[in-house]
Enzyme design. Structure first.
Site: not given
Length: 289
Positions: A36, A191, A198, A201, A207
């Site tokens: 991270e 995205c 799209c 997706c 959405c």
């Protein structure tokens, strides 16, 4: 509406998640914490080989804490934003001294460590320990902005982002962790900011942005300054010289002496000293010891 996002996200993630080291079973809290730190503003492809090298050399927080900070800065190499290397070294020392060498599970305890903010603390608690918290990064914020709010791009980060993600999470801890990971993954590979796919997706049916006809609602995101010719480039050049130098030390007047802007060179060196990434002793510059 927000609750409708979880089932398709879970199903999509289980079929499409990239095979990344930190997602492997048993990768461990320390490995996830290191990943991270490295992933902040750094592409995955550059992180993976460096992460492997780090964890081979420093498999525990105590192992990193026992090495001088200069080793951490040197091995950070091309990841950029090298202050993260110093912060990670300090966090490792704090984990050794305050937590018996075990990465803490509690979010507040994680937040008390050097270099750890809201995102990293929750990411470790969720992905290492399986606890239920909202994890929000840039990709998650973009998914929420489009799917829930009908905006083309998110605004500036805000505390409301955590509440928005909390509304998406299922009650089950395991499913909640998957949804956190899935939202980030969706924002990273489908995205995306500039060329969202799209048609691929899993949230297309729910959405809000798609339902509204993909309106351009503006983009308030901060733009990163150009790297070429920047102070960041000059700082990187100084550190590159010191990483390669014997004992990570060189005469101050010889470090990027050919830099085209002398004032920028001086400013870069001074800022590195202020940040603790470089030390000046007896006319020489060296990595922190």
């Amino acid at each position: 509406m927000s609750a409708d996002l979880a089932p398709p996200l879970i199903a999509w993630y289980r079929d499409n998640a990239r095979d990344l080291p930190w997602r492997a079973e048993g990768f461990g809290a320390w490995g996830i914490l290191v990943s991270e730190f490295m992933l902040q503003q750094t592409p995955v492809a550059r992180v993976i080989p460096r992460l492997t090298e780090w964890l081979q050399r420093w498999p525990t927080p105590a192992a990193l804490a026992a090495s001088p900070p200069a080793d951490a800065v040197r091995l950070w190499a091309n990841l950029g934003y090298p202050r993260r290397a110093l912060w990670l070294h300090r966090a490792a020392t704090e984990i050794r001294d305050r937590h018996d060498g075990v990465v803490p599970r509690d979010v507040d305890a994680l937040l008390a460590l050097t270099g750890i903010g809201d995102y990293t603390a929750r990411a470790v608690a969720v992905f290492a320990y399986g606890d239920r918290h909202p994890v929000v990064d840039t990709n998650t914020r973009r998914v929420l902005a489009r799917a829930v709010d009908g905006r083309s791009q998110p605004g500036q980060p805000a505390t409301a982002d955590l509440a928005a993600m909390t509304r998406v999470l299922p009650a089950d801890d395991t499913d909640a962790a998957v949804v956190n990971a899935a939202a980030m993954e969706l924002g990273a590979v489908v995205c995306t900011a500039r060329s969202p796919r799209c048609e691929a997706c899993p949230l297309a049916a729910v959405c809000a942005w798609r339902a509204a006809g993909y309106p351009d609602t503006g983009d308030a995101r901060r733009r990163q300054a150009r790297y070429e010719g920047s102070d960041r480039q000059a700082r990187g050049a100084v550190l590159k010289v010191l990483r390669a130098a014997p004992d990570h030390s060189a005469a101050a007047e010889e470090v990027i002496a050919e830099w085209p802007d002398p004032l920028q060179r001086t400013r870069a060196i001074d800022s590195l000293i202020t940040d603790g990434l470089v030390e000046a002793t007896g006319g020489a510059l060296h990595l922190p010891r």
